[in-house]
Design a protein around this motif. Structure first.
Motif, PDB file in Angstrom:
ATOM      1  N   PHE A 135       0.824  -1.200   0.000  1.00  0.00           N
ATOM      2  CA  PHE A 135       0.000   0.000   0.000  1.00  0.00           C
ATOM      3  C   PHE A 135       0.865   1.260   0.000  1.00  0.00           C
ATOM      4  O   PHE A 135       0.428   2.306  -0.466  1.00  0.00           O
ATOM      5  N   ALA A 136       2.095   1.163   0.545  1.00  0.00           N
ATOM      6  CA  ALA A 136       3.006   2.313   0.523  1.00  0.00           C
ATOM      7  C   ALA A 136       3.372   2.670  -0.913  1.00  0.00           C
ATOM      8  O   ALA A 136       3.398   3.857  -1.287  1.00  0.00           O
ATOM      9  N   GLU A 137       3.650   1.661  -1.744  1.00  0.00           N
ATOM     10  CA  GLU A 137       3.949   1.947  -3.155  1.00  0.00           C
ATOM     11  C   GLU A 137       2.731   2.529  -3.853  1.00  0.00           C
ATOM     12  O   GLU A 137       2.840   3.502  -4.607  1.00  0.00           O
ATOM     13  N   LEU A 138       1.549   1.950  -3.589  1.00  0.00           N
ATOM     14  CA  LEU A 138       0.329   2.461  -4.213  1.00  0.00           C
ATOM     15  C   LEU A 138       0.036   3.892  -3.772  1.00  0.00           C
ATOM     16  O   LEU A 138      -0.345   4.740  -4.580  1.00  0.00           O
ATOM     17  N   GLY A 139       0.243   4.172  -2.474  1.00  0.00           N
ATOM     18  CA  GLY A 139      -0.082   5.486  -1.933  1.00  0.00           C
ATOM     19  C   GLY A 139       0.808   6.599  -2.448  1.00  0.00           C
ATOM     20  O   GLY A 139       0.368   7.743  -2.579  1.00  0.00           O
ATOM     21  N   THR A 140       2.070   6.280  -2.745  1.00  0.00           N
ATOM     22  CA  THR A 140       2.970   7.303  -3.287  1.00  0.00           C
ATOM     23  C   THR A 140       2.910   7.367  -4.808  1.00  0.00           C
ATOM     24  O   THR A 140       3.386   8.332  -5.407  1.00  0.00           O
ATOM     25  N   MET A 141       2.315   6.356  -5.427  1.00  0.00           N
ATOM     26  CA  MET A 141       2.143   6.342  -6.882  1.00  0.00           C
ATOM     27  C   MET A 141       0.839   7.047  -7.284  1.00  0.00           C
ATOM     28  O   MET A 141       0.786   7.785  -8.256  1.00  0.00           O
ATOM     29  N   ILE A 142      -0.224   6.819  -6.495  1.00  0.00           N
ATOM     30  CA  ILE A 142      -1.524   7.442  -6.734  1.00  0.00           C
ATOM     31  C   ILE A 142      -1.902   8.190  -5.456  1.00  0.00           C
ATOM     32  O   ILE A 142      -2.432   7.600  -4.513  1.00  0.00           O
ATOM     33  N   THR A 143      -1.603   9.466  -5.423  1.00  0.00           N
ATOM     34  CA  THR A 143      -1.772  10.248  -4.189  1.00  0.00           C
ATOM     35  C   THR A 143      -3.180  10.825  -4.117  1.00  0.00           C
ATOM     36  O   THR A 143      -3.390  12.038  -4.209  1.00  0.00           O
ATOM     37  N   LYS A 144      -4.153   9.936  -3.933  1.00  0.00           N
ATOM     38  CA  LYS A 144      -5.546  10.348  -3.784  1.00  0.00           C
ATOM     39  C   LYS A 144      -6.109   9.761  -2.505  1.00  0.00           C
ATOM     40  O   LYS A 144      -5.689   8.686  -2.064  1.00  0.00           O
ATOM     41  N   SER A 145      -7.068  10.469  -1.899  1.00  0.00           N
ATOM     42  CA  SER A 145      -7.719   9.974  -0.697  1.00  0.00           C
ATOM     43  C   SER A 145      -8.671   8.838  -1.042  1.00  0.00           C
ATOM     44  O   SER A 145      -9.052   8.649  -2.187  1.00  0.00           O
ATOM     45  N   GLY A 146      -9.082   8.096  -0.012  1.00  0.00           N
ATOM     46  CA  GLY A 146     -10.069   7.049  -0.217  1.00  0.00           C
ATOM     47  C   GLY A 146      -9.540   5.641  -0.097  1.00  0.00           C
ATOM     48  O   GLY A 146     -10.259   4.684  -0.383  1.00  0.00           O
ATOM     49  N   GLY A 147      -8.256   5.475   0.309  1.00  0.00           N
ATOM     50  CA  GLY A 147      -7.723   4.132   0.516  1.00  0.00           C
ATOM     51  C   GLY A 147      -7.707   3.318  -0.763  1.00  0.00           C
ATOM     52  O   GLY A 147      -7.178   3.738  -1.796  1.00  0.00           O
ATOM     53  N   GLU A 148      -8.328   2.134  -0.724  1.00  0.00           N
ATOM     54  CA  GLU A 148      -8.302   1.207  -1.846  1.00  0.00           C
ATOM     55  C   GLU A 148      -9.071   1.721  -3.067  1.00  0.00           C
ATOM     56  O   GLU A 148      -8.791   1.333  -4.199  1.00  0.00           O
TER      57      GLU A 148
ATOM     58  N   PRO B 160      -9.343   4.590  -4.977  1.00  0.00           N
ATOM     59  CA  PRO B 160      -8.689   5.133  -6.182  1.00  0.00           C
ATOM     60  C   PRO B 160      -7.734   4.154  -6.852  1.00  0.00           C
ATOM     61  O   PRO B 160      -7.537   4.220  -8.068  1.00  0.00           O
ATOM     62  N   TYR B 161      -7.146   3.217  -6.084  1.00  0.00           N
ATOM     63  CA  TYR B 161      -6.224   2.243  -6.678  1.00  0.00           C
ATOM     64  C   TYR B 161      -6.983   1.269  -7.567  1.00  0.00           C
ATOM     65  O   TYR B 161      -6.546   0.946  -8.679  1.00  0.00           O
ATOM     66  N   LEU B 162      -8.144   0.800  -7.075  1.00  0.00           N
ATOM     67  CA  LEU B 162      -8.968  -0.101  -7.883  1.00  0.00           C
ATOM     68  C   LEU B 162      -9.518   0.628  -9.107  1.00  0.00           C
ATOM     69  O   LEU B 162      -9.603   0.052 -10.195  1.00  0.00           O
ATOM     70  N   MET B 163      -9.878   1.894  -8.925  1.00  0.00           N
ATOM     71  CA  MET B 163     -10.380   2.693 -10.046  1.00  0.00           C
ATOM     72  C   MET B 163      -9.318   2.842 -11.129  1.00  0.00           C
ATOM     73  O   MET B 163      -9.599   2.714 -12.327  1.00  0.00           O
ATOM     74  N   GLU B 164      -8.089   3.099 -10.719  1.00  0.00           N
ATOM     75  CA  GLU B 164      -7.002   3.330 -11.665  1.00  0.00           C
ATOM     76  C   GLU B 164      -6.615   2.048 -12.395  1.00  0.00           C
ATOM     77  O   GLU B 164      -6.307   2.076 -13.592  1.00  0.00           O
ATOM     78  N   ALA B 165      -6.622   0.905 -11.700  1.00  0.00           N
ATOM     79  CA  ALA B 165      -6.142  -0.349 -12.282  1.00  0.00           C
ATOM     80  C   ALA B 165      -7.218  -1.100 -13.060  1.00  0.00           C
ATOM     81  O   ALA B 165      -6.961  -1.644 -14.134  1.00  0.00           O
ATOM     82  N   PHE B 166      -8.428  -1.156 -12.500  1.00  0.00           N
ATOM     83  CA  PHE B 166      -9.463  -2.021 -13.069  1.00  0.00           C
ATOM     84  C   PHE B 166     -10.700  -1.282 -13.554  1.00  0.00           C
ATOM     85  O   PHE B 166     -11.601  -1.890 -14.127  1.00  0.00           O
ATOM     86  N   GLY B 167     -10.794   0.021 -13.299  1.00  0.00           N
ATOM     87  CA  GLY B 167     -11.956   0.769 -13.748  1.00  0.00           C
ATOM     88  C   GLY B 167     -13.002   0.940 -12.661  1.00  0.00           C
ATOM     89  O   GLY B 167     -12.812   0.554 -11.508  1.00  0.00           O
ATOM     90  N   PRO B 168     -14.151   1.518 -13.015  1.00  0.00           N
ATOM     91  CA  PRO B 168     -15.142   1.911 -12.005  1.00  0.00           C
ATOM     92  C   PRO B 168     -15.890   0.765 -11.336  1.00  0.00           C
ATOM     93  O   PRO B 168     -16.327   0.915 -10.200  1.00  0.00           O
ATOM     94  N   ILE B 169     -16.045  -0.381 -12.014  1.00  0.00           N
ATOM     95  CA  ILE B 169     -16.886  -1.439 -11.443  1.00  0.00           C
ATOM     96  C   ILE B 169     -16.266  -2.041 -10.179  1.00  0.00           C
ATOM     97  O   ILE B 169     -16.931  -2.108  -9.132  1.00  0.00           O
TER      98      ILE B 169
END
Length: 504
Positions: free
Chosen positions: A100-113, A115-124
């Protein structure tokens, strides 16, 4: 010309009235903006390394260490495997937090998991996460913590027997109501309460650990002999033991909710994780060792409140200290859960994935009142039919589906999003291990000890697809009309407005 002049004059008069109205409300609007920013950035860019470590330790240590020891031991039935599970859970939490540290510094958005799921797999997948979190994992976590508070608060009044379930559930419901009201009325009051309760929890942890070390020094080691004898080791038992142990470590990903508020996150985020979670692991193992210095495995399993039994045997006549400070600790964990509840809802509401009103802010109190009240109401519903053990199993089952999916997103984006800047890059073997363990934790109890409740949990998560198609993708007109009507009435009832209006 006369008619046009009259219209022009009316327009000028209306403009002056509007400007006067804006000027009259400007101080309030500026005050709203200032205090709203306090809510969404409570640390005001001042979270350094020490604060980051304290946040991890303070968030993780809550009710879990006072209720999970019995459940972990019940799964493996021996002291040795029990202590091993506690240490292994700490290692897994550390590895997951590094991902999660790598994800958090790569995608600096609030909301925990989210924005990471949104960025990798889309909205669903992101919607399914917010859907499950809003209606299952977050409220059930709140309910579990308040049930554990109720057990420890009522235990001294029922010596030698278990408190009635109706008493426990009424106390838990009362705690949810009080915490919900406090956090709905004032952000500052909630934060001050959190600071006090965090200090109290560290006092009881220190008391238990020091007492255990003293007893070990005096030779109280008989309960550790043949510690692996008669243990029950199977894929199912280990999975259930991990579920209960990992519940006590839940919160290892909390720094990802404030990545933007961290000072030098590329340094302090991984260092806080590397220092904070192993520190919690050492505390948890030492606390369990302390329990076993005064209780056999059988006695620990028979105890209604493990820490209370420990206090009765070690600290008498001052044994009342233990349940008092455990109550503070569990209340602190519950308050922290409620205090941070608005971030995920806000992000999901901003994306149009949840009712807009759940991301609104109270005009009077400048708190995410609708989200907090909603969490409290759902948590009370979970208290009515469930017990702590059952809730923990289903909570862990659901939450590790999305933990595993989020870590898988890290692996996927290594190949699909190579252009993203990665200030922290961990060895690929770490997310692979965490993903495989997540799959094992999800599948093992289904295969070895299938229950309909796991099927219901999966069906509920998948039911989010129907909701997404109808209300997010297709955006049916009738649903929009109903939603607007509900939002309008709740706005008037709760006196809340969108965050965009507050910060403009």
């Amino acid at each position: 010309m006369g008619e046009e002049s009259l219209k022009k004059r009316k327009g000028e008069d209306k403009g002056r009235e509007d400007r006067k109205s804006i000027q009259n409300h400007e101080p309030q609007t500026m005050n709203l903006q200032k205090q709203a920013n306090f809510f969404f950035s409570p640390f005001d860019l001042c979270v350094g390394l020490i604060s980051g470590i304290c946040m991890i330790v303070g968030t993780i240590i809550g009710s879990g260490i006072f209720i999970s020891p019995k459940s972990v031991l019940a799964s493996v039935e021996a002291v040795g495997p029990c202590l091993t599970i506690w240490a292994a859970c700490g290692v897994l939490a550390t590895l997951g937090a590094l991902c999660f540290a790598e994800l958090g510094t790569m995608i600096t958005k609030s909301g925990g998991e989210y924005p990471y799921l949104m960025e990798a797999f889309g909205p669903i997948p992101a919607f399914l996460f917010s859907w499950t979190s809003l209606l299952v994992t977050k409220p059930s976590s709140f309910a579990i913590i308040c049930l554990s508070f109720a057990e420890y608060a009522s235990a001294p009044f029922y010596p030698g027997c278990d408190p009635p379930q109706v008493v426990i559930k009424c106390l838990a419901a009362a705690a949810i109501v009080v915490i919900t009201i406090v956090n709905s009325l004032s952000v500052k009051l909630g934060s001050y309460l959190q600071n006090f309760l965090t200090a109290a929890k560290m006092i009881i942890v220190t008391i238990i650990i020091v007492s255990g070390i003293v007893l070990l020094a005096k030779g109280k080691t008989e309960n550790f002999k043949d510690s692996f004898k008669d243990s029950k080791i199977s894929v199912s038992s280990i999975s259930l033991a991990f579920y209960n142990g990992l519940w006590a470590y839940d919160g290892w990903n909390q720094l990802n909710y404030i990545t933007e508020e961290l000072k030098n996150p590329y340094r302090n985020l991984p260092l806080s994780i590397i220092i904070g979670i192993p520190l919690v692991t050492v505390c948890y193992v030492l606390i369990n060792i302390s329990y076993f210095t005064v209780m056999t495995a059988t006695e620990l399993l028979q105890s209604q409140a493990v820490a209370v039994t420990f206090g009765d045997r070690v600290l008498y006549p001052a044994s009342w200290i233990v349940p008092l400070f455990v109550v503070f600790s569990t209340l602190g964990s519950a308050n922290g859960t409620c205090f941070t509840a608005g971030r995920l809802v806000y992000v999901a509401g901003r994306e149009g994935h949840m009712l807009k009103v759940l991301s609104y802010i109270s005009v009077k109190h400048l708190t995410p009142a609708p989200a907090i009240i909603f969490y409290g109401a759902i948590a009370i519903i979970y208290i009515i039919p469930g017990d702590i053990g059952t809730l923990i199993n289903y909570f862990s089952f659901a939450v590790w589906i999305f933990y595993g999916l989020t870590v898988l997103a890290l692996i996927v984006m290594r190949f699909t999003r190579k252009e993203l800047r990665r200030p922290i890059t961990i060895p690929i073997i770490i997310p692979v291990i965490v993903t495989l363990v997540s799959i094992l934790l999800v599948l093992a109890p289904i295969i070895s000890a299938p229950e309909l409740a796991y099927l219901y949990c999966i069906l509920f998560i998948l039911s989010g697809l129907v909701v997404y198609v109808l209300f997010v993708h297709l955006k049916f007109n009738w649903a929009q009309k109903i939603s607007k009507s509900i939002t309008m009435h709740l706005q008037m009832l709760l006196e809340v407005v969108p965050e965009e209006e507050v910060t403009q």
